[in-house]
Motif scaffolding. Structure first.
Motif, PDB file in Angstrom:
ATOM      1  N   LEU A 238     -21.227  34.206  78.159  1.00 53.91           N
ATOM      2  CA  LEU A 238     -20.734  34.762  79.420  1.00 53.91           C
ATOM      3  C   LEU A 238     -20.782  36.280  79.434  1.00 53.91           C
ATOM      4  O   LEU A 238     -21.082  36.890  80.459  1.00 53.91           O
ATOM      5  N   ILE A 239     -20.473  36.925  78.305  1.00 52.12           N
ATOM      6  CA  ILE A 239     -20.369  38.393  78.299  1.00 52.12           C
ATOM      7  C   ILE A 239     -21.633  39.083  77.806  1.00 52.12           C
ATOM      8  O   ILE A 239     -21.843  40.255  78.085  1.00 52.12           O
ATOM      9  N   PHE A 240     -22.497  38.342  77.069  1.00 55.93           N
ATOM     10  CA  PHE A 240     -23.678  38.982  76.489  1.00 55.93           C
ATOM     11  C   PHE A 240     -24.817  37.958  76.424  1.00 55.93           C
ATOM     12  O   PHE A 240     -25.244  37.545  75.345  1.00 55.93           O
ATOM     13  N   PRO A 241     -25.331  37.558  77.586  1.00 57.84           N
ATOM     14  CA  PRO A 241     -26.339  36.488  77.611  1.00 57.84           C
ATOM     15  C   PRO A 241     -27.610  36.823  76.839  1.00 57.84           C
ATOM     16  O   PRO A 241     -28.254  35.923  76.290  1.00 57.84           O
ATOM     17  N   GLU A 242     -27.999  38.103  76.776  1.00 57.27           N
ATOM     18  CA  GLU A 242     -29.209  38.480  76.040  1.00 57.27           C
ATOM     19  C   GLU A 242     -29.067  38.171  74.548  1.00 57.27           C
ATOM     20  O   GLU A 242     -30.015  37.712  73.901  1.00 57.27           O
ATOM     21  N   LEU A 243     -27.870  38.435  74.002  1.00 51.98           N
ATOM     22  CA  LEU A 243     -27.639  38.152  72.584  1.00 51.98           C
ATOM     23  C   LEU A 243     -27.558  36.646  72.346  1.00 51.98           C
ATOM     24  O   LEU A 243     -28.103  36.125  71.368  1.00 51.98           O
ATOM     25  N   TYR A 244     -26.884  35.944  73.253  1.00 57.89           N
ATOM     26  CA  TYR A 244     -26.771  34.488  73.138  1.00 57.89           C
ATOM     27  C   TYR A 244     -28.148  33.830  73.164  1.00 57.89           C
ATOM     28  O   TYR A 244     -28.402  32.860  72.450  1.00 57.89           O
ATOM     29  N   ALA A 245     -29.059  34.373  73.978  1.00 59.05           N
ATOM     30  CA  ALA A 245     -30.390  33.785  74.142  1.00 59.05           C
ATOM     31  C   ALA A 245     -31.218  33.840  72.866  1.00 59.05           C
ATOM     32  O   ALA A 245     -32.230  33.140  72.749  1.00 59.05           O
ATOM     33  N   MET A 246     -30.793  34.635  71.886  1.00 57.02           N
ATOM     34  CA  MET A 246     -31.541  34.740  70.636  1.00 57.02           C
ATOM     35  C   MET A 246     -31.324  33.530  69.736  1.00 57.02           C
ATOM     36  O   MET A 246     -32.055  33.328  68.767  1.00 57.02           O
ATOM     37  N   HIS A 247     -30.324  32.732  70.055  1.00 60.68           N
ATOM     38  CA  HIS A 247     -29.985  31.580  69.213  1.00 60.68           C
ATOM     39  C   HIS A 247     -31.006  30.462  69.376  1.00 60.68           C
ATOM     40  O   HIS A 247     -31.512  30.201  70.463  1.00 60.68           O
ATOM     41  N   GLY A 248     -31.298  29.791  68.284  1.00 58.00           N
ATOM     42  CA  GLY A 248     -32.149  28.614  68.336  1.00 58.00           C
ATOM     43  C   GLY A 248     -33.498  28.835  67.683  1.00 58.00           C
ATOM     44  O   GLY A 248     -33.959  29.966  67.516  1.00 58.00           O
TER      45      GLY A 248
END
Length: 476
Positions: A238-248
């Motif tokens: 929610l607060i940092f979608p760009e960082l979250y998108a690095m997962h996987g």
């Protein structure tokens, strides 16, 4: 339980107690100071939070009159709070209050209350601990929610039902994670489950408050503790979608790439071991931020993230602006390091063929940030293979030696070309134009390529030769 005071604490606390007694305001030391003293944590300053059953502003003024030299009292009438500075103490005072949020509001509804009301509104049991400064029980530790036991168990837990605590002030979800990261504590299971269920409430909190908590997580001894909790709680998305998108990890034709999110967290931890500088830690956090945008699979070659450093550099100002972080030299430094973090590593892939020209360009473009750039490269090594790790470290040592050799010879770290645009215009009696820029660039490139020496006469002669070819000489 009696709180053990130092002589300095006892002297100050008794002064406060006398002023409070004259006003008839029961007064208590509460919150972080009590927690940190019980944990034995040292801090650079002494931040003292006082709560009184009465007017915090009135008590602050009374305390100031008892201190020498008399400190200035800063008041915040809208919030009923006051602050003063005495020696190395930063003292904040507030009247006991109730506080809650409407579902759609970022601003709390505040009402006068009792000490019990004030402790109920505290975020965590370890922050609800209070020391009485009242005559009847001076120095007594008041622990209504078992905060002392939670300190010993290294547990983050809310005083009331966690859903209520987090719904009232959703920033407390990030504070729970921040304290877990700073103190190395674990968040109690029900409390963490409530963060997950209430996470959407974070949207009512201002970006400035969110960024402040994120920066405190980043400044933890091991930032990955907090960052991983943000991820697992659902807040990071929610607060940092760009960082979250690095997962996987994606897989094609049996070929996988590493998980860039967990790699990044390791790099941030590596940087934290090397530097206390917040912006170096942000450089580590953002160094691969564009990999999800540049990820491609090429048959027979595998996965590529070509150009991720350049794309990442362009993302840095946008991310800083959204997070309300400074858009000054701090941001520019992070942007430069993100944009250049691959350069030193790529140079060392063919050690025997590194040219002086390539070294000069690295020196010139990195400038004063060269050491920080190399520090970023050191932190970026996360392999568990000892041989690869040793080879990577050896390559950086080799590069440092080459950089030192060329720097001593050419002095390019803080270099500016010896011929300015003003001198070009004056020499050829021309106005600002495209040709002036072309000449400046030609001189700079000639020096970086080693075609001419980094000195005035060589640069001026080269300028005249280039200008003749461009027909820039004034007509006679």
């Amino acid at each position: 339980m009696q709180f053990e005071m130092t002589a300095q604490e006892e002297a100050l606390f008794k002064t406060i107690a006398q002023a409070a007694q004259k006003l008839g305001f029961p007064t208590y030391v509460i919150g972080g100071y009590v927690r940190d003293r019980l944990l034995g944590r040292s801090s650079k300053g002494k931040d003292l939070d006082l709560v009184c059953v009465g007017s915090g502003i009135e008590l602050a003024k009374a305390i100031a009159k008892c201190l020498k030299p008399q400190p200035k009292v800063v008041t915040y009438a809208r919030f009923g709070t006051a602050a003063l500075h005495h020696k190395d103490w930063e003292i904040e005072l507030v009247g006991a209050r109730k506080e809650s949020y409407r579902p759609e509001s970022r601003k709390p509804i505040v009402e006068d209350g009792t000490l019990e009301d004030d402790q109920n509104r505290r975020d965590f049991t370890i922050n609800a601990l209070a020391i009485s400064l009242n005559e009847a029980d001076f120095g007594q530790l008041l622990d209504p929610f078992g905060g002392l036991a939670d300190l010993e168990a290294k547990c983050i837990r809310t005083p009331l039902a966690p859903e209520t605590t987090f719904s009232d002030d959703p920033l407390r979800m990030m504070r729970a994670i921040r304290f877990a990261s700073q103190l190395g504590f674990e968040i109690e299971e029900k409390t963490f489950a409530a963060i997950q269920s209430e996470r959407e409430r974070i949207h009512i909190i201002s970006q400035e408050r969110i960024s402040s908590e994120l920066n405190k997580i980043m400044l933890s001894t091991k930032p990955s503790l907090g960052l991983s909790l943000l991820f697992k709680s659902g807040l990071l998305e929610l607060i940092f979608p760009e960082l979250y998108a690095m997962h996987g990890v994606d897989e094609k034709e049996g070929v996988r790439h590493k998980d860039n999110f967990w790699h990044t967290l390791k790099v941030v931890d590596n940087m934290a071991e090397k530097s206390d500088d917040l912006w170096m830690r942000w450089s580590a956090l953002l160094h691969d931020i564009a990999k999800p945008l540049t990820k491609r699979y090429f048959k027979g070659q595998g996965w590529s993230f070509h150009g991720h450093e350049a794309v990442g550099g362009k993302l840095v100002p946008k991310i800083f602006k959204r997070f309300k972080l400074p858009l000054d030299q701090k941001m520019k430094k992070v942007q430069k390091i993100v944009s250049m973090h691959q350069r030193p590593i790529l140079l060392t892939q063919d050690r025997e063929n590194i040219t002086d020209s390539a070294i000069r360009r690295l020196l010139f473009e990195a400038g004063d940030d060269l050491e920080d750039l190399l520090l970023m490269c050191e932190a970026d090594s996360t392999t568990a293979n000892p041989k690869k790790l040793a080879r990577y470290a050896d390559n950086l040592i080799f590069l440092r030696q080459r950089l030192q050799e060329v720097e001593e010879k050419d002095h390019l770290r803080q270099w500016q070309p010896p011929i300015s645009g003003e001198e070009i215009m004056e020499t050829f009696q021309i106005k600002p134009s495209k040709q002036v820029g072309q000449l400046k660039n030609a001189i700079r490139e000639a020096i970086l390529d080693g075609l001419i020496a980094n000195e005035y006469e060589a640069a001026r002669n080269f300028m005249l030769e280039q200008a003749a070819a461009m027909d820039l000489f004034p007509k006679k």
